[in-house]
Design a protein around this motif. Structure first.
Motif, PDB file in Angstrom:
ATOM      1  N   ALA A 182       3.490 -14.513   4.777  1.00  0.00           N
ATOM      2  CA  ALA A 182       4.304 -13.616   3.951  1.00  0.00           C
ATOM      3  C   ALA A 182       4.025 -12.146   4.297  1.00  0.00           C
ATOM      4  O   ALA A 182       4.934 -11.337   4.436  1.00  0.00           O
ATOM      5  N   ALA A 183       2.754 -11.825   4.483  1.00  0.00           N
ATOM      6  CA  ALA A 183       2.376 -10.452   4.824  1.00  0.00           C
ATOM      7  C   ALA A 183       2.930 -10.073   6.198  1.00  0.00           C
ATOM      8  O   ALA A 183       3.450  -8.961   6.404  1.00  0.00           O
ATOM      9  N   SER A 184       2.811 -11.001   7.136  1.00  0.00           N
ATOM     10  CA  SER A 184       3.311 -10.741   8.499  1.00  0.00           C
ATOM     11  C   SER A 184       4.826 -10.533   8.499  1.00  0.00           C
ATOM     12  O   SER A 184       5.336  -9.639   9.156  1.00  0.00           O
ATOM     13  N   GLU A 185       5.527 -11.384   7.752  1.00  0.00           N
ATOM     14  CA  GLU A 185       6.995 -11.261   7.700  1.00  0.00           C
ATOM     15  C   GLU A 185       7.411  -9.940   7.067  1.00  0.00           C
ATOM     16  O   GLU A 185       8.338  -9.285   7.525  1.00  0.00           O
ATOM     17  N   TRP A 186       6.732  -9.547   6.000  1.00  0.00           N
ATOM     18  CA  TRP A 186       7.072  -8.290   5.340  1.00  0.00           C
ATOM     19  C   TRP A 186       6.817  -7.106   6.256  1.00  0.00           C
ATOM     20  O   TRP A 186       7.657  -6.211   6.399  1.00  0.00           O
ATOM     21  N   ASN A 187       5.659  -7.089   6.889  1.00  0.00           N
ATOM     22  CA  ASN A 187       5.334  -5.973   7.773  1.00  0.00           C
ATOM     23  C   ASN A 187       6.232  -5.927   8.990  1.00  0.00           C
ATOM     24  O   ASN A 187       6.471  -4.870   9.576  1.00  0.00           O
ATOM     25  N   GLY A 188       6.740  -7.112   9.382  1.00  0.00           N
ATOM     26  CA  GLY A 188       7.608  -7.170  10.551  1.00  0.00           C
ATOM     27  C   GLY A 188       8.999  -6.622  10.266  1.00  0.00           C
ATOM     28  O   GLY A 188       9.742  -6.316  11.189  1.00  0.00           O
ATOM     29  N   ASP A 203       0.838  -1.203   0.000  1.00  0.00           N
ATOM     30  CA  ASP A 203       0.000   0.000   0.000  1.00  0.00           C
ATOM     31  C   ASP A 203       0.870   1.249   0.000  1.00  0.00           C
ATOM     32  O   ASP A 203       2.103   1.170  -0.110  1.00  0.00           O
ATOM     33  N   ALA A 204       0.234   2.395   0.149  1.00  0.00           N
ATOM     34  CA  ALA A 204       0.954   3.670   0.079  1.00  0.00           C
ATOM     35  C   ALA A 204       1.987   3.822   1.183  1.00  0.00           C
ATOM     36  O   ALA A 204       2.954   4.575   1.051  1.00  0.00           O
ATOM     37  N   ARG A 205       1.793   3.098   2.286  1.00  0.00           N
ATOM     38  CA  ARG A 205       2.750   3.167   3.404  1.00  0.00           C
ATOM     39  C   ARG A 205       3.844   2.113   3.303  1.00  0.00           C
ATOM     40  O   ARG A 205       4.718   2.047   4.147  1.00  0.00           O
ATOM     41  N   GLY A 206       3.773   1.295   2.235  1.00  0.00           N
ATOM     42  CA  GLY A 206       4.775   0.259   2.076  1.00  0.00           C
ATOM     43  C   GLY A 206       4.438  -1.031   2.800  1.00  0.00           C
ATOM     44  O   GLY A 206       5.240  -1.962   2.835  1.00  0.00           O
ATOM     45  N   LYS A 207       3.240  -1.111   3.381  1.00  0.00           N
ATOM     46  CA  LYS A 207       2.809  -2.315   4.084  1.00  0.00           C
ATOM     47  C   LYS A 207       2.206  -3.321   3.108  1.00  0.00           C
ATOM     48  O   LYS A 207       1.726  -2.958   2.042  1.00  0.00           O
ATOM     49  N   ALA A 208       2.240  -4.589   3.485  1.00  0.00           N
ATOM     50  CA  ALA A 208       1.732  -5.652   2.615  1.00  0.00           C
ATOM     51  C   ALA A 208       0.267  -5.419   2.281  1.00  0.00           C
ATOM     52  O   ALA A 208      -0.562  -5.177   3.165  1.00  0.00           O
ATOM     53  N   LYS A 238      13.167   0.276  -1.770  1.00  0.00           N
ATOM     54  CA  LYS A 238      14.607   0.091  -1.560  1.00  0.00           C
ATOM     55  C   LYS A 238      14.935  -1.354  -1.182  1.00  0.00           C
ATOM     56  O   LYS A 238      16.072  -1.795  -1.328  1.00  0.00           O
ATOM     57  N   ASP A 239      13.929  -2.106  -0.724  1.00  0.00           N
ATOM     58  CA  ASP A 239      14.172  -3.509  -0.376  1.00  0.00           C
ATOM     59  C   ASP A 239      13.199  -4.427  -1.114  1.00  0.00           C
ATOM     60  O   ASP A 239      12.623  -5.350  -0.558  1.00  0.00           O
ATOM     61  N   ILE A 240      13.062  -4.179  -2.424  1.00  0.00           N
ATOM     62  CA  ILE A 240      12.156  -4.976  -3.255  1.00  0.00           C
ATOM     63  C   ILE A 240      12.571  -6.441  -3.278  1.00  0.00           C
ATOM     64  O   ILE A 240      11.719  -7.337  -3.332  1.00  0.00           O
ATOM     65  N   LYS A 241      13.862  -6.714  -3.199  1.00  0.00           N
ATOM     66  CA  LYS A 241      14.325  -8.103  -3.221  1.00  0.00           C
ATOM     67  C   LYS A 241      13.891  -8.848  -1.956  1.00  0.00           C
ATOM     68  O   LYS A 241      13.681 -10.052  -1.980  1.00  0.00           O
ATOM     69  N   ARG A 242      13.769  -8.133  -0.853  1.00  0.00           N
ATOM     70  CA  ARG A 242      13.287  -8.784   0.375  1.00  0.00           C
ATOM     71  C   ARG A 242      11.816  -9.137   0.237  1.00  0.00           C
ATOM     72  O   ARG A 242      11.366 -10.190   0.695  1.00  0.00           O
ATOM     73  N   LEU A 243      11.050  -8.264  -0.436  1.00  0.00           N
ATOM     74  CA  LEU A 243       9.644  -8.568  -0.681  1.00  0.00           C
ATOM     75  C   LEU A 243       9.528  -9.813  -1.560  1.00  0.00           C
ATOM     76  O   LEU A 243       8.716 -10.705  -1.276  1.00  0.00           O
ATOM     77  N   GLN A 244      10.327  -9.879  -2.612  1.00  0.00           N
ATOM     78  CA  GLN A 244      10.306 -11.046  -3.494  1.00  0.00           C
ATOM     79  C   GLN A 244      10.674 -12.309  -2.718  1.00  0.00           C
ATOM     80  O   GLN A 244      10.022 -13.351  -2.861  1.00  0.00           O
ATOM     81  N   LYS A 245      11.695 -12.234  -1.904  1.00  0.00           N
ATOM     82  CA  LYS A 245      12.141 -13.401  -1.124  1.00  0.00           C
ATOM     83  C   LYS A 245      11.040 -13.882  -0.184  1.00  0.00           C
ATOM     84  O   LYS A 245      10.760 -15.082  -0.073  1.00  0.00           O
ATOM     85  N   THR A 246      10.385 -12.945   0.477  1.00  0.00           N
ATOM     86  CA  THR A 246       9.320 -13.294   1.419  1.00  0.00           C
ATOM     87  C   THR A 246       8.162 -14.001   0.711  1.00  0.00           C
ATOM     88  O   THR A 246       7.663 -15.025   1.174  1.00  0.00           O
ATOM     89  N   ILE A 247       7.748 -13.458  -0.414  1.00  0.00           N
ATOM     90  CA  ILE A 247       6.629 -14.048  -1.165  1.00  0.00           C
ATOM     91  C   ILE A 247       7.020 -15.394  -1.763  1.00  0.00           C
ATOM     92  O   ILE A 247       6.286 -16.379  -1.646  1.00  0.00           O
ATOM     93  N   THR A 278       6.629  -4.044 -10.686  1.00  0.00           N
ATOM     94  CA  THR A 278       6.881  -4.133  -9.240  1.00  0.00           C
ATOM     95  C   THR A 278       7.094  -2.738  -8.666  1.00  0.00           C
ATOM     96  O   THR A 278       7.611  -1.847  -9.347  1.00  0.00           O
ATOM     97  N   PRO A 279       6.699  -2.525  -7.419  1.00  0.00           N
ATOM     98  CA  PRO A 279       6.843  -1.193  -6.812  1.00  0.00           C
ATOM     99  C   PRO A 279       8.313  -0.835  -6.621  1.00  0.00           C
ATOM    100  O   PRO A 279       9.163  -1.707  -6.449  1.00  0.00           O
ATOM    101  N   ARG A 280       8.602   0.456  -6.653  1.00  0.00           N
ATOM    102  CA  ARG A 280       9.965   0.926  -6.446  1.00  0.00           C
ATOM    103  C   ARG A 280      10.215   1.035  -4.945  1.00  0.00           C
ATOM    104  O   ARG A 280       9.837   2.017  -4.303  1.00  0.00           O
TER     105      ARG A 280
END
Length: 431
Positions: free
Chosen positions: A425-431, A223-228, A395-404, A391-393
């Motif tokens: 996956a959502a919990s890990e990303w938000n954490g 979302d706009a805040r960068g949350k899952a 700074k840690d897009i690779k971490r999002l990919q890894k989590t998913i 994919t969204p721009r």
């Protein structure tokens, strides 16, 4: 003896001569020193590319020579870095504050360092007129939090390269356009030929193709805040799509362990009917597997109901700690101007990122007796009009990919339900 009056005159003239000689000597020394300083003051721009030697050595030597002749106060040193070494090399250089002046990267990796304020802010440096010469959607790919950190260079869009013989054996007369159709083709190819329709990787550190497929299936990743934002009905449906294909045996087991390179290998070996890749790989197929190349054709990329299409962008960035930022920017804009982009795109089999170069007939007209590569080029250019970086721009897009990917793999292996995989996956990303 010299009379005293004459001696005084002689002494005065001697002193005057010595003084004049000293002044001339000092002036000459100063001129020599100034010349050396002027010479050493020439801006030296260090330019890094990713694995473009030796294929494009002549192109870059010519381009640099032309630039230097037009800008006599600037010298360019070109260094080509292996693809696999670039991330570590530029990270080390940026951290040590000894970076090159112009670097060829891609928005995904560059945005990671943009988040650390590593690149020169281009908004105050590049005029609106110059910026408007680039494709608007492509310029946006090198922005983070509303700030421009890179200049677009060359592009590729994904195509469906297909084996006409295998599809014919499977009784398929039309290539898939949507993911729903792709699932049907996968089933039919497996049943009729015993082979797989396609290969796509779920290796977290490799291609982002599956991540992009989620967006094409209507998933909002953050979302706009960068949350899952993918813990949604659309997100769960997209996870279920890939889990079903894997559990039904319609994907090779090695999708969990092999990268995108394996997709090319399988297609070249005649083991898959479809290859999702850039049109530039047709030349590779032609060299490595001429028999397969003869029965290959191209179609637009598979997408979802929203019709979104992917584009891969290569850009150039200027490190904030560059000792020659103005000269670096001048070279970066020269490298990516209309004429140079068109020349490089033709040489490399890629697409340019400026409006004028893309409007060239080379990307619009299918020539008489067109080859598969010619047709692929025109299809790719047509797609580029609507294509975007999916994919969204971050700074840690690779971490999002890894989590998913890791949670998606767990669901594919039956270690988690789809619902749990998405939630985790959502919990890990938000954490």
């Amino acid at each position: 003896m010299i009379p005293i009056s004459q001696f005084k005159k002689f002494t005065i003239w001697l002193l005057f001569g010595l003084l004049t000689s000293w002044i001339v000597s000092c002036s000459t020394a100063n001129i020599s020193t100034n010349q050396k300083q002027a010479s050493s003051a020439a801006a030296n721009v260090e330019f890094w590319t990713m694995q473009l030697q030796p294929q494009f050595t002549d192109y870059f030597k010519s381009l640099i020579a032309s630039f230097e002749s037009q800008n006599p106060g600037i010298k360019v040193t070109w260094i080509d870095v292996p693809w696999t070494a670039m991330e570590n090399k530029i990270l080390t250089a940026v951290s040590a504050k000894t970076p090159p002046d112009v670097v060829n990267l891609n928005p995904d990796f560059a945005s990671q360092l943009a988040g650390r304020n590593a690149w020169l802010d281009l908004d105050a440096k590049v005029s609106d007129t110059i910026r408007s010469s680039y494709l608007p959607n492509i310029w946006k790919a090198s922005t983070l939090n509303g700030k421009s950190f890179g200049i677009p260079w060359y592009l590729t869009t994904r195509l469906t390269i297909y084996n006409t013989d295998l599809l014919k054996q499977a009784g398929i007369t039309k290539t898939p356009v949507t993911y729903a159709e792709l699932a049907q083709v996968a089933q039919q190819v497996k049943e009729k030929t015993g082979k797989y329709a396609f290969f796509t990787t779920f290796v977290p550190q490799d291609s982002g193709e599956v991540l992009e497929s989620l967006v094409q299936m209507g998933v909002t990743l953050v979302d706009a805040r960068g949350k899952a934002a993918f813990n949604s009905p659309q997100g769960k449906a997209a996870f279920q799509y890939w889990v079903d294909l894997y559990k039904k045996g319609l994907l090779p087991r090695e999708v969990l362990t092999q990268g995108h390179r394996h997709a090319i290998d399988l297609y070249q070996a005649g083991e898959t009917a479809l290859l999702f890749s850039g049109g530039e790989f047709l030349e590779t197929v032609g060299k490595n597997a001429p028999t397969i190349a003869k029965v290959s054709a191209t179609a637009p990329q598979v997408t979802g109901e929203n019709g979104k299409k992917n584009v891969a962008v290569m850009n150039v960035v200027i490190p904030k700690d560059s000792k020659q930022p103005d000269a670096a920017l001048k070279f970066a804009l020269y490298l990516t101007n209309d004429n140079n982009q068109l020349t490089f795109a033709k040489a490399a089999g890629v697409l340019p990122s400026t409006v004028k170069s893309l409007s060239d007939s080379y990307f619009k007209d299918v020539p008489t007796n067109a080859t598969t590569i010619d047709k692929a080029r025109v299809i790719s250019a047509q797609e580029l009009q609507q294509a975007e970086v999916l994919t969204p721009r971050l700074k840690d897009i690779k971490r999002l990919q890894k989590t998913i990917y890791e949670n998606l793999q767990a669901a594919m292996l039956g270690e988690k339900t789809v619902d749990r995989a998405v939630e985790d996956a959502a919990s890990e990303w938000n954490g």
